[in-house]
Design a protein around this motif. Structure first.
Motif, short mmCIF file in Angstrom:
data_model
loop_
_atom_site.label_atom_id
_atom_site.label_comp_id
_atom_site.label_asym_id
_atom_site.label_seq_id
_atom_site.Cartn_x
_atom_site.Cartn_y
_atom_site.Cartn_z
N ALA A 18 33.82 -3.45 53.15
CA ALA A 18 32.52 -4.03 53.50
C ALA A 18 32.10 -3.63 54.91
CB ALA A 18 32.58 -5.55 53.40
N CYS A 66 19.53 -9.92 53.71
CA CYS A 66 20.65 -9.67 54.62
C CYS A 66 20.36 -10.25 56.00
CB CYS A 66 20.90 -8.17 54.73
SG CYS A 66 22.12 -7.73 55.99
N TYR A 68 21.53 -9.45 58.84
CA TYR A 68 21.38 -8.36 59.82
C TYR A 68 19.96 -7.78 59.74
CZ TYR A 68 26.52 -8.40 59.98
OH TYR A 68 27.83 -8.76 60.10
N ASN A 96 18.28 -2.67 47.35
CA ASN A 96 19.18 -3.52 46.57
C ASN A 96 18.80 -3.66 45.10
OD1 ASN A 96 20.96 -4.15 48.67
ND2 ASN A 96 19.80 -5.95 49.30
N LYS A 101 20.35 -9.47 43.67
CA LYS A 101 19.69 -10.14 44.78
C LYS A 101 18.23 -10.45 44.43
CE LYS A 101 22.69 -10.61 48.15
NZ LYS A 101 22.94 -11.93 48.77
N LYS A 138 24.18 0.53 54.22
CA LYS A 138 23.94 -0.79 54.80
C LYS A 138 22.45 -1.11 54.83
CE LYS A 138 28.29 -1.32 56.02
NZ LYS A 138 29.16 -2.35 55.46
N THR A 139 22.17 -2.40 55.02
CA THR A 139 20.82 -2.83 55.39
C THR A 139 20.96 -3.61 56.70
OG1 THR A 139 21.08 -4.81 53.97
CG2 THR A 139 19.87 -2.94 53.06
N GLY A 197 25.49 -3.80 59.11
CA GLY A 197 24.66 -4.60 58.23
C GLY A 197 25.38 -5.00 56.98
N CYS A 198 24.63 -5.45 55.99
CA CYS A 198 25.19 -5.85 54.70
C CYS A 198 25.29 -4.63 53.81
CB CYS A 198 24.30 -6.87 54.03
SG CYS A 198 23.97 -8.35 55.02
N THR A 199 26.30 -4.61 52.94
CA THR A 199 26.41 -3.51 51.98
C THR A 199 25.26 -3.56 51.00
OG1 THR A 199 27.84 -4.89 50.59
CG2 THR A 199 28.92 -3.38 52.12
N LYS A 201 23.52 -3.66 47.61
CA LYS A 201 23.99 -4.27 46.36
C LYS A 201 23.58 -3.44 45.16
CE LYS A 201 25.54 -7.69 48.81
NZ LYS A 201 25.18 -7.20 50.15
#
Length: 202
Positions: A18, A66, A68, A96, A101, A138-139, A197-199, A201
């Motif tokens: 992650a 996210c 971030y 995403n 999401k 990432k985001t 950031g977030c992965t 999805k």
């Protein structure tokens, strides 16, 4: 006991992945990015070719959900206000899977853009076909492109700046530095940084 150790090992691997950044299969600095045609929040289809007078683009993979990405929303808007008139507009893309999401649905994107007063296009990567070409993981994940005779050349990949938590405590403005260099006809000094950031999805 063996089962517990195996479970911990798997959890550690997931956690590690992650926070590990890879760009396998995606664009590298110097590559030519292919164009796309994606739906904007206003229902129109947008492509880079639509921007005839642009000198380049700040392509940002981002989303609503996210933390971030949310932390960077005002800075993304500021980038567009500063550079769109100079030839480097922000093009935001939501990558995403909305089944995973729902908060990133087109309806939610429209609501978020209206609430925040976004002045840049906010596009949906329906079918998730574009972000893998770029290699975004990432985001947010940023790609600064420069128009050349060969096409839109990747000049910078990575983070917006070096402090996602506090815009007032930023020491290095990676995207601004990259675009300022290109506008001045100079080479980008720092061409690749680690996106935080977030992965994305899937």
């Amino acid at each position: 006991m063996k089962t517990l150790k195996a479970t911990i090992a798997v959890m550690a691997l997931v956690l590690f992945s992650a926070f590990t950044i890879t760009n396998e299969g995606g664009y590298k600095v110097g590559d030519i990015a292919t164009d796309f045609k994606l739906e904007n929040i206003d229902g129109t289809m947008v492509s880079l070719a639509d921007y005839k007078d642009a000198k380049g683009f700040i392509v940002i993979f981002t989303c609503n959900t996210c933390p971030y990405a949310v932390a960077y929303e005002d800075r993304i808007e500021a980038l567009n206000k500063k550079y769109a008139s100079k030839g480097y507009p922000v093009i935001a893309i939501m990558p995403n899977n909305t089944d995973v999401k729902p908060g990133d649905s087109m309806e939610a994107m429209r609501a978020r853009a209206k609430a925040k007063g976004f002045t840049f296009p906010y596009l949906m990567d329906a079918g998730q076909k574009i972000y893998p070409k770029y290699g975004a993981t990432k985001t947010p994940h940023v790609y600064v492109l420069q128009k050349t005779d060969k096409g839109n050349q990747v000049k910078y990949i990575g983070a917006i700046d070096d402090n996602y938590q506090d815009a007032n405590a930023v020491n290095k403005k990676y995207v601004e530095n990259a675009v300022d260099a290109l506008l001045a006809g100079k080479e980008v000094q720092e061409t690749h940084t680690r996106a935080i950031g977030c992965t994305i999805k899937v």
